[in-house]
Design a protein around this motif. Structure first.
Motif, short mmCIF file in Angstrom:
data_model
loop_
_atom_site.label_atom_id
_atom_site.label_comp_id
_atom_site.label_asym_id
_atom_site.label_seq_id
_atom_site.Cartn_x
_atom_site.Cartn_y
_atom_site.Cartn_z
N LYS A 2 0.83 -1.21 0.00
CA LYS A 2 0.00 0.00 0.00
C LYS A 2 0.86 1.26 0.00
O LYS A 2 0.56 2.23 -0.70
CB LYS A 2 -0.94 -0.01 1.22
CG LYS A 2 -2.04 -1.06 1.14
CD LYS A 2 -2.98 -0.96 2.33
CE LYS A 2 -4.09 -1.98 2.23
NZ LYS A 2 -5.02 -1.91 3.39
N MET A 3 1.95 1.23 0.77
CA MET A 3 2.82 2.39 0.80
C MET A 3 3.51 2.58 -0.55
O MET A 3 3.76 3.71 -0.98
CB MET A 3 3.86 2.26 1.92
CG MET A 3 4.65 3.54 2.15
SD MET A 3 5.47 3.63 3.75
CE MET A 3 6.78 2.42 3.52
N CYS A 4 3.81 1.48 -1.24
CA CYS A 4 4.41 1.58 -2.58
C CYS A 4 3.49 2.32 -3.53
O CYS A 4 3.93 3.16 -4.32
CB CYS A 4 4.72 0.18 -3.13
SG CYS A 4 6.08 -0.68 -2.32
N GLU A 5 2.20 1.99 -3.46
CA GLU A 5 1.24 2.63 -4.36
C GLU A 5 1.06 4.10 -4.02
O GLU A 5 0.99 4.96 -4.91
CB GLU A 5 -0.11 1.90 -4.28
CG GLU A 5 -0.10 0.54 -4.95
CD GLU A 5 0.28 0.63 -6.42
OE1 GLU A 5 -0.34 1.42 -7.16
OE2 GLU A 5 1.22 -0.07 -6.82
N VAL A 6 1.00 4.42 -2.73
CA VAL A 6 0.90 5.82 -2.32
C VAL A 6 2.13 6.59 -2.77
O VAL A 6 2.04 7.72 -3.28
CB VAL A 6 0.74 5.93 -0.78
CG1 VAL A 6 0.83 7.38 -0.33
CG2 VAL A 6 -0.58 5.32 -0.35
N PHE A 7 3.29 5.98 -2.62
CA PHE A 7 4.54 6.61 -3.02
C PHE A 7 4.57 6.87 -4.53
O PHE A 7 4.96 7.95 -4.98
CB PHE A 7 5.71 5.72 -2.61
CG PHE A 7 7.06 6.26 -3.02
CD1 PHE A 7 7.48 7.53 -2.63
CD2 PHE A 7 7.93 5.49 -3.79
CE1 PHE A 7 8.73 8.02 -3.02
CE2 PHE A 7 9.17 5.97 -4.17
CZ PHE A 7 9.56 7.24 -3.79
N TYR A 8 4.14 5.89 -5.32
CA TYR A 8 4.12 6.05 -6.78
C TYR A 8 3.21 7.22 -7.18
O TYR A 8 3.56 8.02 -8.05
CB TYR A 8 3.65 4.76 -7.44
CG TYR A 8 3.90 4.71 -8.93
CD1 TYR A 8 5.09 4.19 -9.43
CD2 TYR A 8 2.95 5.17 -9.83
CE1 TYR A 8 5.32 4.14 -10.80
CE2 TYR A 8 3.16 5.13 -11.19
CZ TYR A 8 4.36 4.61 -11.67
OH TYR A 8 4.58 4.57 -13.03
#
Length: 340
Positions: free
Chosen positions: A307-313
């Protein structure tokens, strides 16, 4: 069909060693050295052609710390090549490193000595600063410039019936504790290098989730502890004179001290030989060297939250839009049909 391989930061260290190893593997490939310093890049090219006179080695002026330079370089690459097979994102900086000398000597003679050398955890900090684009310099060079480059090159990387590879040079210093999703540029911290490398780990995972279906596969490598210009800049030269014999001795008992750029490039070279579908998108591929000097690659799971990867992207996409608004003279020429 010849393979097109782009390597950022290819004029020295791990990037240069990778060039040598790739040409030794397949001299028919089309190799492009994407470097900031044109003179050093030309010297590297000359040396490669001396050892591989039949090779095709191109040069590209690229400063990944400058969005303008990235956009200009991407425009040049799209004019030169119809597709890209491998994009090695290797360039990086660690400006003004500061070592806690007391912690260093305390750790040197403790059970944590190996981990201290391998990760610099609790030992190494840096002072960062804004660049000409208003971005934090380490974040811009180690991560954001490469992100924009991948975005710009998607027409060459995402093509029907083909697979392409993006390979990030990360680090054992990439620690989740150094990264904040609320401060992705690490403006308020003292470990911008660690933050930027952890960010590249997350970005690789996000790219795989979004782009595998379009033929683009991303991997992350850790070269181990390698003695390069970046590493030597951490401590004064007299420290290395004292430490190096100890490091060679420690390598007998651990495999993380690759020490030479040739050894550090092991995982990058190994990935060149693999089929992308066989790789773990959530693993970091480590270059390792035994006490007897044998090189090998080992995948290790990354400490990553999807989830943090997607928010970061999504934050990177928004930052890209914001930065482009400040480059109106380039925007008119840089809007591409990106595979989204």
């Amino acid at each position: 069909m010849e393979k097109v391989v782009i390597i950022t930061g290819a004029n020295s260290g791990i990037g240069r060693a990778l060039c040598e190893r790739l040409l030794a593997e397949d001299v028919r490939l089309r190799l492009c050295l994407a470097c900031r310093n044109a003179q050093r890049a030309e010297a590297a090219r000359s040396a490669l052609l001396t050892s591989h006179p039949e090779a095709r080695v191109d040069l590209l002026q690229l400063d990944v710390g400058s969005v303008r330079s990235v956009l200009a370089a991407a425009r040049e690459l799209k004019a030169r090549y119809k597709s890209i097979d491998f994009l090695y994102l290797n360039a990086g900086i660690m400006p003004n490193p500061h070592v806690d000398v007391k912690a260093f000597f305390k750790g040197l003679f403790s059970r944590k000595a190996v981990n201290m050398f391998a990760t610099a955890e609790g030992l190494l900090t840096q002072k960062d600063r804004p660049n000409s684009d208003g971005l934090q310099e380490v974040f811009a060079t180690n991560l954001f410039g490469h992100f924009v480059l991948v975005r710009e090159l998607e027409p060459l990387l995402c093509q029907a019936g083909r697979t392409s590879r993006v390979v990030w040079t990360s680090s054992s210093n990439a620690r989740r504790a150094a990264f904040s999703i609320e401060d992705i540029q690490h403006r308020n911290g003292t470990e911008p290098y660690s933050s930027s490398k952890y960010a590249s780990d997350m970005l690789s995972v996000a790219l795989n989730r979004r782009k595998n279906g379009q033929g683009l596969f991303s991997s992350v490598v850790c070269p181990g502890l390698v003695m390069t210009n970046l590493t030597y800049g951490i401590l004064p030269s007299f420290f290395w004179t004292f430490i190096m014999p100890i490091m060679w001795l420690i390598r007998i008992f651990t495999n993380t001290f690759t020490l030479t750029p040739h050894n550090g490039a092991e995982s990058l070279h190994w990935l060149f030989l693999q089929t992308p579908e066989s790789l773990d998108p959530r693993a970091k591929y480590h270059s390792l060297t035994s006490g007897l000097g044998a090189n090998y690659t080992e995948p290790r799971p990354m400490d990553i939250d999807d989830k943090m990867c997607e928010v970061f992207y999504e934050k990177l996409l928004q930052l890209e839009k914001d930065v482009r608004r400040n480059l109106p003279d380039l925007n008119q020429h840089q809007r591409n049909d990106l595979c989204s």
